[in-house]
Design a protein around this motif. Structure first.
Motif, PDB file in Angstrom:
ATOM      1  N   ILE A  48       0.518  -0.896  -0.379  1.00  0.00           N
ATOM      2  CA  ILE A  48      -0.159  -0.228   0.351  1.00  0.00           C
ATOM      3  C   ILE A  48       0.753   1.414   0.046  1.00  0.00           C
ATOM      4  CG2 ILE A  48      -1.347   1.463   1.231  1.00  0.00           C
ATOM      5  CD1 ILE A  48      -1.857  -1.251   2.517  1.00  0.00           C
ATOM      6  N   LEU A  53       0.612   4.959   1.206  1.00  0.00           N
ATOM      7  CA  LEU A  53       0.071   5.498   2.152  1.00  0.00           C
ATOM      8  C   LEU A  53      -0.150   6.742   1.299  1.00  0.00           C
ATOM      9  CD1 LEU A  53       1.397   4.012   5.307  1.00  0.00           C
ATOM     10  CD2 LEU A  53      -0.500   3.637   4.330  1.00  0.00           C
ATOM     11  N   CYS A  68      -2.926   6.241  -0.681  1.00  0.00           N
ATOM     12  CA  CYS A  68      -4.182   5.359   0.130  1.00  0.00           C
ATOM     13  C   CYS A  68      -5.147   6.933   0.780  1.00  0.00           C
ATOM     14  CB  CYS A  68      -3.954   5.129   0.891  1.00  0.00           C
ATOM     15  SG  CYS A  68      -5.391   4.050   2.324  1.00  0.00           S
ATOM     16  N   CYS A 107     -10.857  -1.293   0.585  1.00  0.00           N
ATOM     17  CA  CYS A 107     -10.025  -2.454   0.107  1.00  0.00           C
ATOM     18  C   CYS A 107     -10.519  -3.164   1.078  1.00  0.00           C
ATOM     19  CB  CYS A 107      -9.325  -2.231  -0.050  1.00  0.00           C
ATOM     20  SG  CYS A 107      -7.667  -1.257   1.651  1.00  0.00           S
ATOM     21  N   LYS A 141      -5.798   5.147   7.468  1.00  0.00           N
ATOM     22  CA  LYS A 141      -4.841   4.442   5.974  1.00  0.00           C
ATOM     23  C   LYS A 141      -5.168   2.911   6.575  1.00  0.00           C
ATOM     24  CE  LYS A 141      -3.239   8.821   4.942  1.00  0.00           C
ATOM     25  NZ  LYS A 141      -3.584   9.027   3.602  1.00  0.00           N
ATOM     26  N   CYS A 168      -9.352  -0.101  -4.892  1.00  0.00           N
ATOM     27  CA  CYS A 168      -9.207   0.867  -4.545  1.00  0.00           C
ATOM     28  C   CYS A 168      -9.444   1.985  -5.583  1.00  0.00           C
ATOM     29  CB  CYS A 168      -7.804   0.502  -4.400  1.00  0.00           C
ATOM     30  SG  CYS A 168      -6.711   2.307  -3.547  1.00  0.00           S
ATOM     31  N   GLU A 184      -7.903   4.951  -5.161  1.00  0.00           N
ATOM     32  CA  GLU A 184      -6.905   5.781  -5.569  1.00  0.00           C
ATOM     33  C   GLU A 184      -5.315   5.263  -6.009  1.00  0.00           C
ATOM     34  OE1 GLU A 184      -7.299   9.318  -3.882  1.00  0.00           O
ATOM     35  OE2 GLU A 184      -9.096   8.925  -3.312  1.00  0.00           O
ATOM     36  N   ALA A 244      -3.720   2.572  -5.315  1.00  0.00           N
ATOM     37  CA  ALA A 244      -3.034   2.787  -3.771  1.00  0.00           C
ATOM     38  C   ALA A 244      -2.085   1.721  -3.851  1.00  0.00           C
ATOM     39  CB  ALA A 244      -3.218   3.500  -2.660  1.00  0.00           C
ATOM     40  N   ILE A 245      -2.910   0.340  -4.007  1.00  0.00           N
ATOM     41  CA  ILE A 245      -2.317  -1.054  -3.186  1.00  0.00           C
ATOM     42  C   ILE A 245      -1.927  -1.597  -5.024  1.00  0.00           C
ATOM     43  CG2 ILE A 245      -2.878  -3.119  -2.941  1.00  0.00           C
ATOM     44  CD1 ILE A 245      -5.581  -1.790  -1.496  1.00  0.00           C
TER      45      ILE A 245
END
Length: 97
Positions: free
Chosen positions: A19, A21, A24, A30, A66, A85, A87, A89-90
């Motif tokens: 992730i 951060l 996120c 998620c 987060k 997700c 964003e 972010a993963i």
């Protein structure tokens, strides 16, 4: 509605979510999406807060929680967390264990 494709690894533990951060946004999509309870929302740690970029610090000001990986060995690499997700972010990476 977004179509979710799952291609889970039967054994698990080979890949794990990583992730970002800073990206996120703490939207929590998620966590309920993961069928193996690999993720949970936590207040960002002081150490992790220091490593955020400007965008991440701004997001964290408004949403201090987060997504964190609780047990990477439980991950079956289905990729559902990556897909849901908003964003981006993963990502899934090789588990070093």
């Amino acid at each position: 509605m977004k179509t979710i494709k799952s291609n889970c690894d039967e054994e698990g533990g080979k890949l794990m979510p990583l992730i970002n951060l800073s990206n996120c946004g703490g939207k929590e999509d998620c966590v309920p999406a993961c069928p193996y309870d690999v993720l949970e929302m936590q207040t960002i740690s002081p150490e992790d807060r220091l490593n955020l970029n400007f965008k991440g610090k701004l997001k964290t000001f408004f949403k201090p929680k987060k997504a964190y990986v609780t047990d990477p060995d439980l991950c079956h690499a289905c990729g559902i967390c990556v897909q849901v997700c908003p964003e981006r972010a993963i990502k899934l990476v090789r588990n070093k264990n």
